[in-house]
Design a protein around this motif. Structure first.
Motif, PDB file in Angstrom:
ATOM      1  N   UNK A 212      -9.432 -10.677   7.769  1.00 55.98           N
ATOM      2  CA  UNK A 212      -8.586 -10.062   6.735  1.00 55.98           C
ATOM      3  C   UNK A 212      -7.514  -9.221   7.403  1.00 55.98           C
ATOM      4  N   UNK A 213      -6.474  -8.958   6.647  1.00 49.73           N
ATOM      5  CA  UNK A 213      -5.339  -8.218   7.212  1.00 49.73           C
ATOM      6  C   UNK A 213      -5.754  -6.831   7.667  1.00 49.73           C
ATOM      7  N   UNK A 214      -6.691  -6.155   6.908  1.00 49.23           N
ATOM      8  CA  UNK A 214      -7.072  -4.790   7.249  1.00 49.23           C
ATOM      9  C   UNK A 214      -7.838  -4.713   8.557  1.00 49.23           C
ATOM     10  N   UNK A 215      -8.456  -5.813   8.968  1.00 52.03           N
ATOM     11  CA  UNK A 215      -9.269  -5.826  10.181  1.00 52.03           C
ATOM     12  C   UNK A 215      -8.456  -6.168  11.438  1.00 52.03           C
TER      13      UNK A 215
ATOM     14  N   UNK B 193       5.361  -1.563   1.796  1.00 54.73           N
ATOM     15  CA  UNK B 193       4.641  -0.396   1.294  1.00 54.73           C
ATOM     16  C   UNK B 193       3.123  -0.607   1.362  1.00 54.73           C
ATOM     17  N   UNK B 194       2.703  -1.805   1.041  1.00 52.73           N
ATOM     18  CA  UNK B 194       1.269  -2.130   1.107  1.00 52.73           C
ATOM     19  C   UNK B 194       0.773  -2.058   2.540  1.00 52.73           C
ATOM     20  N   UNK B 195       1.585  -2.576   3.482  1.00 57.55           N
ATOM     21  CA  UNK B 195       1.196  -2.512   4.890  1.00 57.55           C
ATOM     22  C   UNK B 195       1.076  -1.066   5.364  1.00 57.55           C
ATOM     23  N   UNK B 196       2.002  -0.221   4.886  1.00 54.92           N
ATOM     24  CA  UNK B 196       1.935   1.198   5.279  1.00 54.92           C
ATOM     25  C   UNK B 196       0.670   1.857   4.736  1.00 54.92           C
ATOM     26  N   UNK B 197       0.323   1.580   3.464  1.00 54.18           N
ATOM     27  CA  UNK B 197      -0.890   2.158   2.870  1.00 54.18           C
ATOM     28  C   UNK B 197      -2.141   1.702   3.607  1.00 54.18           C
ATOM     29  N   UNK B 198      -2.152   0.416   3.949  1.00 49.55           N
ATOM     30  CA  UNK B 198      -3.329  -0.117   4.653  1.00 49.55           C
ATOM     31  C   UNK B 198      -3.465   0.551   6.007  1.00 49.55           C
ATOM     32  N   UNK B 199      -2.338   0.731   6.712  1.00 47.39           N
ATOM     33  CA  UNK B 199      -2.390   1.333   8.057  1.00 47.39           C
ATOM     34  C   UNK B 199      -2.809   2.792   7.992  1.00 47.39           C
TER      35      UNK B 199
ATOM     36  N   UNK C 159      -1.852  -2.466  -2.016  1.00 47.45           N
ATOM     37  CA  UNK C 159      -2.641  -2.384  -0.782  1.00 47.45           C
ATOM     38  C   UNK C 159      -4.032  -2.946  -0.991  1.00 47.45           C
ATOM     39  N   UNK C 160      -4.584  -2.721  -2.192  1.00 45.15           N
ATOM     40  CA  UNK C 160      -5.898  -3.279  -2.489  1.00 45.15           C
ATOM     41  C   UNK C 160      -5.865  -4.794  -2.387  1.00 45.15           C
ATOM     42  N   UNK C 161      -4.790  -5.388  -2.884  1.00 42.43           N
ATOM     43  CA  UNK C 161      -4.660  -6.850  -2.819  1.00 42.43           C
ATOM     44  C   UNK C 161      -4.440  -7.302  -1.387  1.00 42.43           C
ATOM     45  N   UNK C 162      -3.578  -6.576  -0.645  1.00 43.81           N
ATOM     46  CA  UNK C 162      -3.186  -7.012   0.701  1.00 43.81           C
ATOM     47  C   UNK C 162      -4.320  -6.886   1.717  1.00 43.81           C
TER      48      UNK C 162
END
Length: 431
Positions: free
Chosen positions: A3-6, A58-64, A78-81
């Motif tokens: 996943x993108x977050x990992x 913006x989603x990438x920034x929240x995830x990071x 961010x929840x989706x991304x």
């Protein structure tokens, strides 16, 4: 699939930078569409792309930022991304990039077909002549590269003020007849015809300066002026030559008349002396009358070649001298195939030798040999001699012989005199 977050932190940074680049590309497309005044479709498409990329960024920034928190609070994008596989995110960004490229190509293509301030400036820069527009206070409104180059050449700097540029052009201009307007020279050996005019646009008065390249016309005019100067010089020499030619022609005619009168009067006087010294019973006036009539006709310039030869024969008869002609002779000596000037020289030579035979050699026979063609070195040769006594000393040319030489040389001939063992007069003419 991961996943993108990992993903690792540097992967999150790479994706964020890519999103920023995509946002900048979309912003450029929006600005180009507005500047070129294109249809709203181009701007709308670029706005949609920019918004999509912004949401992703913006989603990438929240995830990071929230990935390492104990109780992270993600925004809805961010929840989706965060749980989307990273390959899907990469494909979405590639699709957005491809859409921006297509949109950019479409904008550029539409811009080439539409008149815009940029296309106007590009067209002006492509002109070989200089153009500059400025307001009444000298503020530059529009100028092309060529005018900038001319300004840098004559002022040392670019165009800062239109009025100052025009005053500098007036100071550097030169007087010439190439064309109307001011003419200046630049360091690249070019000649410019500069003109100023005023135009009115939307109630405002705008000044225009146009510099036209007249280098070729200037060079051609200068070459033409040099040729005209040379032609004037040639015409002056021709005028002087014509004047001298007229004078020389008059002098030649006068000299020919003097020679002819001198020779004919001399023969007439010799014939008259022979008439007086003869016994009264042997005098014949009928032989003198034709001779004097001929002298009068010579002075009136009314003689023909045949009449001239007849007069020579009558003179020889009155002087009791026999003429013998040999060689390549046509029907008569008067019909010799030569120009009138050459024939006159030959006749004058015969008359002179006839007179000298009677006066100095005391002979009674005159021999004339005529050669033509291969037998003559120059074309036609005439040799005249007599059976009188040979000269005791070399003959000195004076009087009749000197005048005869001038006549022969004017006719293009060569005259040679031999005194020993017998007198011989030789004339050579080109055929």
């Amino acid at each position: 699939m991961t996943a993108y977050i990992n993903l690792a932190e540097y992967c999150h940074t790479f994706f964020a930078i890519s999103a920023i680049v995509l946002i900048l590309g979309a912003a450029y497309i929006i600005a180009a569409a507005v500047a070129m005044r294109l249809s709203r479709g181009y701007a709308t498409c670029s706005v949609v792309l920019a918004a999509a990329v912004f949401i992703i960024l913006q989603s990438m920034a929240d995830v990071s930022l929230c990935a390492n928190e104990v109780d992270p609070r993600f925004s809805l994008p961010a929840v989706i991304l965060k749980d989307v596989p990273w390959i899907i995110v990469a494909l979405v960004m590639v699709v957005i990039f491809a859409a921006e490229v297509l949109c950019l190509v479409a904008v550029n293509r539409a811009g080439r077909d539409k008149l815009s301030p940029g296309s106007v400036k590009e067209s002006l820069d492509a002109l070989p002549d200089g153009v500059c527009f400025f307001s009444e206070d000298g503020r530059i409104l529009l100028s092309n590269r060529r005018m900038q180059h001319i300004s840098s050449d004559i002022t040392g700097i670019g165009i800062l003020n239109g009025e100052k540029l025009w005053r500098c052009i007036e100071e550097k201009s030169v007087k010439t007849d190439v064309s109307d307007g001011l003419v200046i020279f630049t360091s690249d050996s070019k000649v410019w015809n500069v003109r100023r005019s005023e135009i009115e646009a939307e109630g405002n008065r705008i000044n225009e300066i146009v510099a036209l390249d007249v280098t070729e016309q200037y060079e051609l005019r200068r070459e033409l002026e040099e040729r005209n100067e040379r032609l004037n010089s040639v015409n002056e020499r021709l005028r002087i030559f014509s004047r001298d030619m007229s004078r020389l022609t008059a002098e030649k005619e006068l000299l020919d008349a003097k020679i002819k009168v001198h020779d004919d009067l001399g023969r007439s006087l010799l014939a008259f002396r022979a008439y007086l010294t003869a016994e009264p019973s042997k005098r014949d006036r009928s032989k003198l009358l034709p001779l004097w009539r001929y002298v009068i006709s010579v002075m009136k310039k009314e003689t023909a070649p045949s009449e001239e030869w007849d007069a020579i024969e009558k003179t020889a008869e009155s002087l009791h001298i026999q003429i013998e002609i040999n060689g390549d002779l046509p029907a008569g000596l008067a019909d010799l195939p030569v120009s009138g000037e050459v024939r006159s020289a030959i006749m004058a030579a015969i008359r002179e030798c006839l007179t000298n035979t009677a006066r100095h050699a005391r002979g009674d026979r005159l021999f004339i040999l005529i050669k033509c063609g291969a037998d003559a070195p120059h074309g036609i040769r005439v040799e005249i001699t007599n059976n009188g006594r040979a000269p005791l000393v070399p003959i000195q040319e004076a009087g009749g012989l000197s005048n005869l030489r001038h006549m022969v040389e004017r006719a293009g001939g060569i005259m040679t005199i031999e005194s020993s063992p017998q007198f011989l007069l030789r004339l050579d003419f080109k055929s």
